[in-house]
Design an enzyme around this catalytic site. Structure first.
Site, PDB file in Angstrom:
ATOM      1  N   ASP A  81      -3.242   5.234 -25.322  1.00  8.50           N
ATOM      2  CA  ASP A  81      -3.734   4.677 -26.736  1.00  8.50           C
ATOM      3  C   ASP A  81      -4.785   3.652 -26.599  1.00  8.50           C
ATOM      4  O   ASP A  81      -5.863   3.521 -26.898  1.00  8.50           O
ATOM      5  CB  ASP A  81      -2.610   4.337 -27.749  1.00  8.50           C
ATOM      6  CG  ASP A  81      -1.743   5.424 -28.172  1.00  8.50           C
ATOM      7  OD1 ASP A  81      -2.154   6.750 -27.884  1.00  8.50           O
ATOM      8  OD2 ASP A  81      -0.703   5.112 -28.693  1.00  8.50           O
TER       9      ASP A  81
ATOM     10  N   LEU B 139      -2.635   7.464 -35.365  1.00  8.94           N
ATOM     11  CA  LEU B 139      -4.152   7.381 -34.738  1.00  8.94           C
ATOM     12  C   LEU B 139      -4.190   6.151 -34.146  1.00  8.94           C
ATOM     13  O   LEU B 139      -5.356   5.700 -34.008  1.00  8.94           O
ATOM     14  CB  LEU B 139      -5.163   7.629 -35.918  1.00  8.94           C
ATOM     15  CG  LEU B 139      -4.943   8.978 -36.711  1.00  8.94           C
ATOM     16  CD1 LEU B 139      -6.287   8.964 -37.840  1.00  8.94           C
ATOM     17  CD2 LEU B 139      -5.226  10.049 -35.786  1.00  8.94           C
TER      18      LEU B 139
ATOM     19  N   HIS C 209       2.635  12.828 -24.747  1.00  9.15           N
ATOM     20  CA  HIS C 209       3.693  12.452 -23.993  1.00  9.15           C
ATOM     21  C   HIS C 209       3.749  12.676 -22.508  1.00  9.15           C
ATOM     22  O   HIS C 209       4.757  12.854 -21.726  1.00  9.15           O
ATOM     23  CB  HIS C 209       4.823  13.024 -24.737  1.00  9.15           C
ATOM     24  CG  HIS C 209       5.496  12.529 -25.823  1.00  9.15           C
ATOM     25  ND1 HIS C 209       5.989  11.119 -25.880  1.00  9.15           N
ATOM     26  CD2 HIS C 209       4.975  13.126 -27.109  1.00  9.15           C
ATOM     27  CE1 HIS C 209       6.123  11.062 -27.305  1.00  9.15           C
ATOM     28  NE2 HIS C 209       5.561  12.056 -27.967  1.00  9.15           N
TER      29      HIS C 209
ATOM     30  N   GLY D 286       0.415   4.224 -40.252  1.00 10.94           N
ATOM     31  CA  GLY D 286       1.604   5.057 -39.968  1.00 10.94           C
ATOM     32  C   GLY D 286       1.044   6.731 -39.614  1.00 10.94           C
ATOM     33  O   GLY D 286       1.795   7.459 -39.574  1.00 10.94           O
TER      34      GLY D 286
ATOM     35  N   TYR E 225      11.326   7.891 -29.454  1.00 10.21           N
ATOM     36  CA  TYR E 225      10.358   7.819 -28.526  1.00 10.21           C
ATOM     37  C   TYR E 225      10.783   7.226 -27.152  1.00 10.21           C
ATOM     38  O   TYR E 225      10.627   7.725 -26.070  1.00 10.21           O
ATOM     39  CB  TYR E 225       9.038   6.891 -29.271  1.00 10.21           C
ATOM     40  CG  TYR E 225       7.915   7.051 -28.262  1.00 10.21           C
ATOM     41  CD1 TYR E 225       6.837   7.661 -28.518  1.00 10.21           C
ATOM     42  CD2 TYR E 225       7.967   6.019 -27.154  1.00 10.21           C
ATOM     43  CE1 TYR E 225       5.678   7.519 -27.526  1.00 10.21           C
ATOM     44  CE2 TYR E 225       6.787   6.023 -26.185  1.00 10.21           C
ATOM     45  CZ  TYR E 225       5.735   6.872 -26.417  1.00 10.21           C
ATOM     46  OH  TYR E 225       4.742   6.686 -25.725  1.00 10.21           O
TER      47      TYR E 225
END
EC number: 2.7.1.6
Length: 392
Positions: free
Chosen positions: A179, A132, A39, A129, A229
C-alpha cells in the site's frame, strides 16, 4: 473537487483554525487499487497495484515551537489534535492522527529530530473504509511533508518503508509494503509490478482503450486492526516455518505451484495449508497477469482476476458476502472480463475489467442485485491511474 478547489477549502479552514496561512504549502498523496496479488506482500511475493487520482491533501505551515497540530476536514468532530514529545504512544494511540504521528515517531526512531513543529489541515477524498488504502495515503503524505518541509534526504521507497514500519509498530497493523509503495511510487497510466521480497519493481503501461477498471465499493465498513488480518499473517508465517524444513526457501513466494503441490501434505493443519496455497498460487497468478497485460491479452488477465477472488474467498477466507455478491454478478455479465475483491478484505471494494461502452449497464445490473439483497447501495468509481505524491 479539483485540486484548486480543495486548496481553497484547505486555506479557508487553516485560517479559521490557525490564523494566517501565508507561506503555507500544499501536498497530496494518492490512494491505491491493487489489480492482482492480494496478501502476497508479506509473503515475499509479487503485487500489481496502481496509484489513484483519489487521495489525501494537506495545507501545512511550520510553527515556532515543537508542537504538531493536526485537523482533518473528514473527522471534524475530533477537533484539533495536538502532539507534543510526550504524546507518541505506540499501540495505544487510537485517534485518526495516529497514522501521522506514527510516521513522525518512525522518523525519530531513525535519529531524525524536528527543530520545530507544524500546523496541518487535511482533506481526503478516498471513501473511508473502502480498502483503497487511506491509511497508506496518510503515511506517505506525512513522509513527503517531512521530507520537503525539513529538507530530509530520504527517497520515496524509504518513505514507503517508514510508513509500513509505523503502521506495523505504532498502529499495530501487520501490513506488508504494497500500500505504501503504491502510493509513494505511483506513475500515471502505469501499474507497479513489485517483488516484495527484494523491492525490485518495474512499471507496466496500463492504457485501457476498450476496457475500463471500475472500482465498486461495498460500502461495508471494514476495520483491519484487531481483525483476522493479523491472524492470516501469522498463519502464513506458520506455514513457511514448516515448509522451510523441506525446501530451501526464504518466503512462500519462492515456491512454484508444482513445488507447493509436492509439499502441501507436509502442512497437516488444513487451515494453514489453505493459507499457504493462496500465497503461492496468487504470487504466480500475479506474474502471469503482468505478462498477459503486456501482451494485450485482457481476457487472460480477467480470468486470472477471477481465480484470484475465488482463492481469496475459499483459501484465504478474507472475502465477505457483499464482495462475493458483486463478483458473482459481474461474472455473469458478458462484457465483464474479470472481477475480484481488492485490498485486505472483510469489506471494502471490488475491481472489475469492464467494456468501456457498457459501464452504465454494469453499474445498473450490480445495483439491481446488490441493494435488495444487502439492504443498502454500493458505489462506483472509474479508476484514474495517477502519479505518486506531489507538492501542489
Amino acid at each position: 473537487m479539483k485540486d484548486l478547489e480543495i486548496k481553497e477549502k484547505l486555506k479557508e479552514k487553516f485560517r479559521e483554525l490557525f490564523g494566517e496561512c501565508e507561506n503555507a504549502r500544499f501536498f497530496f498523496a494518492p490512494g491505491r487499487v491493487n489489480l492482482i496479488g492480494e496478501h502476497t506482500d508479506y509473503n515475499g511475493g509479487h503485487v500489481f497495484p496502481c496509484a489513484l487520482s483519489m487521495g489525501t491533501y494537506a495545507c501545512v505551515k511550520k510553527r515556532q515551537d515543537g508542537l504538531f497540530r493536526f485537523y482533518s476536514m473528514n473527522v471534524e468532530s475530533a477537533g484539533v489534535i495536538t502532539a507534543d514529545e510526550d504524546s507518541y504512544k505506540p499501540l495505544e494511540d487510537k485517534q485518526w492522527a495516529s497514522y501521522l504521528k506514527g510516521v513522525i515517531w518512525a522518523f525519530q526512531k531513525r535519529g531524525v529530530s524536528f527543530p520545530t513543529g507544524l500546523d496541518l489541515v487535511l482533506y481526503g477524498n478516498i471513501p473511508n473504509g473502502s480498502g483503497l488504502s487511506s491509511s497508506a495515503s496518510l503515511e506517505v503524505l506525512m513522509g513527503s511533508i517531512l521530507k520537503e518541509m525539513y529538507g530530509l534526504s530520504v527517497s520515496f521507497p524509504e518513505i514507503a518503508l517508514i510508513g509500513q514500519y509505523s503502521e506495523n509498530n505504532y498502529n499495530g497493523m501487520n501490513c506488508g509494503i504494497m500500500d505504501q509503495f503504491a502510493s509513494a511510487m505511483g506513475k500515471k497510466d502505469h501499474a507497479i509490478f513489485l517483488d516484495t521480497a527484494t523491492l525490485e519493481f518495474s512499471y507496466a503501461p496500463l492504457v485501457l482503450t476498450d476496457y475500463a477498471l471500475i472500482i465498486t465499493n461495498t460500502n461495508k465498513k471494514h476495520k483491519l486492526i484487531g481483525s483476522a488480518y493479523n491472524d492470516r499473517r501469522r498463519e502464513s508465517e506458520d506455514a513457511l516455518k514448516i515448509l522451510q524444513k523441506f525446501a530451501e526457501i526464504k518466503t512462500l513466494g519462492d515456491l512454484s505451484d508444482e513445488e507447493f503441490f509436492q509439499l502441501e501434505e507436509k502442512l497437516e493443519d488444513p487451515i494453514i495449508r489453505k493459507r499457504a496455497k493462496h500465497a503461492v498460487l496468487e504470487n504466480n497468478r500475479t506474474i502471469a497477469a503482468k505478462k498477459a497485460l503486456e501482451e494485450g491479452n485482457y481476457h487472460e488477465f480477467g480470468r486470472l482476476m477471477n481465480l484470484s477472488h475465488v482463492s481469496l474467498r475459499d483459501d484465504y477466507e478474507v472475502s465477505c458476502e457483499e464482495s462475493d455478491l458483486l463478483c458473482d454478478t459481474a461474472w455473469s455479465l458478458p462484457y465483464v472480463l474479470g472481477s475480484r475483491m481488492t485490498g485486505g478484505g472483510f469489506g471494502g471494494c471490488t475491481v472489475s475489467l469492464v467494456k468501456r461502452d457498457k459501464i452504465k449497464d454494469f453499474e445498473e445490473e450490480l445495483q439491481k442485485v446488490y441493494e435488495p439483497k444487502i439492504g443498502y447501495r454500493c458505489s462506483f468509481y472509474e479508476a484514474e491511474i495517477a502519479d505518486g505524491p506531489r507538492e501542489l
